[in-house]
Scaffold this active site. Structure first.
Site, PDB file in Angstrom:
ATOM      1  N   THR A  26       0.823  -1.212   0.000  1.00  0.00           N
ATOM      2  CA  THR A  26       0.000   0.000   0.000  1.00  0.00           C
ATOM      3  C   THR A  26       0.856   1.261   0.000  1.00  0.00           C
ATOM      4  O   THR A  26       0.641   2.184  -0.798  1.00  0.00           O
ATOM      5  CB  THR A  26      -0.892   0.009   1.270  1.00  0.00           C
ATOM      6  OG1 THR A  26      -1.634  -1.200   1.296  1.00  0.00           O
ATOM      7  CG2 THR A  26      -1.828   1.182   1.287  1.00  0.00           C
ATOM      8  N   ARG A  58       8.429  -8.766  -3.311  1.00  0.00           N
ATOM      9  CA  ARG A  58       8.400 -10.223  -3.426  1.00  0.00           C
ATOM     10  C   ARG A  58       7.841 -10.690  -4.769  1.00  0.00           C
ATOM     11  O   ARG A  58       8.347 -11.618  -5.354  1.00  0.00           O
ATOM     12  CB  ARG A  58       7.556 -10.802  -2.291  1.00  0.00           C
ATOM     13  CG  ARG A  58       8.418 -11.478  -1.247  1.00  0.00           C
ATOM     14  CD  ARG A  58       7.576 -12.113  -0.185  1.00  0.00           C
ATOM     15  NE  ARG A  58       7.668 -11.338   1.039  1.00  0.00           N
ATOM     16  CZ  ARG A  58       6.664 -11.125   1.876  1.00  0.00           C
ATOM     17  NH1 ARG A  58       5.485 -11.632   1.635  1.00  0.00           N
ATOM     18  NH2 ARG A  58       6.839 -10.426   2.959  1.00  0.00           N
ATOM     19  N   GLU A 143       9.357   9.527   9.734  1.00  0.00           N
ATOM     20  CA  GLU A 143       8.100  10.251   9.988  1.00  0.00           C
ATOM     21  C   GLU A 143       6.882   9.360   9.772  1.00  0.00           C
ATOM     22  O   GLU A 143       5.899   9.421  10.522  1.00  0.00           O
ATOM     23  CB  GLU A 143       8.026  11.481   9.060  1.00  0.00           C
ATOM     24  CG  GLU A 143       6.789  12.335   9.249  1.00  0.00           C
ATOM     25  CD  GLU A 143       6.691  12.909  10.660  1.00  0.00           C
ATOM     26  OE1 GLU A 143       7.557  13.711  11.024  1.00  0.00           O
ATOM     27  OE2 GLU A 143       5.748  12.530  11.382  1.00  0.00           O
ATOM     28  N   GLY A 148       0.835   7.705  10.750  1.00  0.00           N
ATOM     29  CA  GLY A 148       0.544   7.903   9.326  1.00  0.00           C
ATOM     30  C   GLY A 148       0.791   9.317   8.851  1.00  0.00           C
ATOM     31  O   GLY A 148       1.928   9.803   8.860  1.00  0.00           O
ATOM     32  N   LYS A 219       4.968   2.976  18.315  1.00  0.00           N
ATOM     33  CA  LYS A 219       4.926   4.423  18.041  1.00  0.00           C
ATOM     34  C   LYS A 219       5.179   5.226  19.319  1.00  0.00           C
ATOM     35  O   LYS A 219       5.910   6.218  19.312  1.00  0.00           O
ATOM     36  CB  LYS A 219       3.574   4.785  17.428  1.00  0.00           C
ATOM     37  CG  LYS A 219       3.358   4.116  16.068  1.00  0.00           C
ATOM     38  CD  LYS A 219       1.901   4.181  15.650  1.00  0.00           C
ATOM     39  CE  LYS A 219       1.670   3.497  14.309  1.00  0.00           C
ATOM     40  NZ  LYS A 219       0.260   3.317  13.987  1.00  0.00           N
TER      41      LYS A 219
HETATM   42  N1  HSE Z   1      -1.633  -0.512  11.124  1.00  0.00           N
HETATM   43  C1  HSE Z   1      -1.305   0.825  11.432  1.00  0.00           C
HETATM   44  C2  HSE Z   1      -2.539   1.537  11.959  1.00  0.00           C
HETATM   45  C3  HSE Z   1      -0.773   1.493  10.191  1.00  0.00           C
HETATM   46  O1  HSE Z   1      -3.631   1.002  11.812  1.00  0.00           O
HETATM   47  O2  HSE Z   1      -2.411   2.595  12.555  1.00  0.00           O
HETATM   48  C4  HSE Z   1      -0.132   2.805  10.423  1.00  0.00           C
HETATM   49  O3  HSE Z   1       0.948   2.717  11.292  1.00  0.00           O
END
Ligand code: HSE
Length: 444
Positions: A26, A58, A143, A148, A219
């Site tokens: 993605t 891959r 970052e 996100g 995070k």
């Molecule tokens: N899987 C993570 C989320 C993606 O849902 O926040 C972004 O770090």
């Protein structure tokens, strides 16, 4: 920003900046799309063109909806670290170990700048990566690893760099917030909403990282290292949201609360740190309770900067690709910063144990068949009272198709006291199943 790294990236000030991208999921395809759509914008912001010259993934044949012809393809992602035409390795494969770790360490050793969205890698190998980045004067930027599309790293590392923050945290996982929001608003089943989060590209390859709190913990660990000091990742207290039902969300709402997965870190006296990730009840009127769907929010508090909150999409192709490119733009401009935004290397410390922290708790206690709920409420009040746990509110109800439940809100107690009482309650003839305990986090 001061330039502290003087590698190939910054010395080629007006030549193209050449990227090698490992991972075409993605985010990887999103980065290529963004670069193609914003070619002129990127040039005008940096004074140079930004080009993808090599990729690795891959599956060569999968239709990703983008044209990959003309790009050098490496079957082994680690080869990008040694590709002489690549100035910046963009690691978007994920995973704390294996190829991602080898690629990033090899690239840093080769003196190449690295941009990654890999929070597990950065959180779990923080000290080693900081050391390699410093030793080889190779910037490592991440970052996109935190929240996100929100510039969370930039906010903490640059925006409030002059302040001694006292607290930071918020909603740091998009998938779990999306699931909780959908459960609250539509009553849809957990698994059904999770599938939608996966289809939208929000969830991790193994979505248990989202549901069980580990993604948010990665995070939080990164943000804590920048704001306070590096922490031993395994010392973070983490619990997930698997036991929360739609009914819990509705019960919390009747008490004036929303349920959110939170990650919070506080600076304690003597350079100690409190940090945890868990589902919490927060006041329904608070700002964080209004952050819904895939949105994340991060709040910082400091004596000079005061409270600051930023919010935006915490997962998904567009926001995450944009965050990756914010780092690439910094490199193209010749900016570099040490990994945690500090020139001194600090050894990680363990977080304080959370068991002694005091807060109120929501308790959901499922009663055994045939037990009178009023009698049970009174008896359980007494049992809790004997352990010095006072009840601020208690009611019972019977969700459709299940046994009667007691819903209690305690007065402030330690987690230790709650952990002690749960097995005692479970052993009584009144109770069926382990009671659920959720922290109440009082927020403005
Ligand atoms: N899987 C993570 C989320 C993606 O849902 O926040 C972004 O770090």
């Amino acid at each position: 920003m001061t330039s502290v790294h003087h590698n190939a990236v910054s010395s080629l000030a007006s030549s193209p900046l050449r990227l090698g991208i490992a991972g075409l999921g993605t985010v990887g395809t999103g980065v290529i799309r963004l670069i193609r759509q914003h070619t002129d914008l990127l040039r005008s912001r940096t004074g140079r063109s930004i080009e993808v010259v090599a990729v690795s993934a891959r599956n060569r044949t999968r239709d990703r909806g983008i044209d990959l012809s003309g790009l050098r393809w490496h079957d082994d992602p680690v080869a990008l670290a040694h590709d002489a035409d690549v100035d910046v390795v963009v690691e978007l494969m994920g995973g704390a170990e294996g190829s991602a770790r080898t690629l990033v360490t090899e690239a840093l050793k080769a003196g190449k700048a690295v941009v990654t969205a890999n929070k597990a890698l950065v959180a779990r190998h923080a000290q080693e990566l900081a050391h390699l980045s410093h030793e080889h004067k190779a910037p490592l930027l991440f970052e996109a690893a935190v929240a996100g599309g929100i510039p969370a790293i930039k906010m903490v590392r640059e925006g409030v760099a002059a302040d001694a923050l006292t607290r930071l945290g918020g909603i740091l996982n998009g998938t779990s917030n999306f699931i909780l929001t959908e459960m609250a608003e539509t009553g849809r089943a957990f698994g059904d909403v999770l599938k939608e989060a996966q289809d939208k590209g929000y969830a991790e390859a193994d979505p248990s990282a989202d549901i069980d709190g580990w993604d948010a913990a990665h995070k939080l660990s990164i943000l804590t290292a920048i704001a306070f000091r590096p922490i031993v990742f395994d010392s973070l207290a983490v619990s997930g949201m698997r036991r929360i039902t739609t009914d819990d969300i509705h019960q919390a709402r009747t008490l004036g609360y929303a349920i959110k997965m939170l990650g919070v870190a506080r600076r304690l006296p003597e350079d100690r740190v409190e940090a945890w990730v868990q589902p919490c009840l927060i006041p329904a009127r608070s700002g964080l309770a209004q952050v819904n769907g895939v949105y994340n929010a991060l709040t910082t508090e400091g004596p000079f900067s005061g409270p600051i909150t930023i919010s935006g999409q915490g997962a998904g192709e567009g926001p995450t690709a944009d965050a990756v490119m914010a780092d690439v733009i910094d490199l193209a401009r010749g900016h570099g910063l040490p990994l945690w935004g500090r020139v001194d290397e600090q050894a990680p410390i363990s977080c304080e144990p959370v068991e002694s922290l005091v807060s109120r708790f929501y308790l959901r206690i499922t009663l055994a068949d045939g037990v009178n709920a009023d009698t049970a409420l009174s008896e359980i009040r007494t049992i809790l009272g004997n352990e010095d746990i006072a009840i601020e509110h208690g009611h019972h109800h019977t969700p459709q198709g299940t046994a009667a439940q007691l819903i209690l809100l305690t007065k402030p107690v330690t987690l230790n006291a709650i952990n002690r009482i749960l097995p005692i309650l479970e052993e009584t003839a009144l109770v069926n199943d382990t009671p659920l305990a959720l922290k109440v986090e009082d927020l403005p």
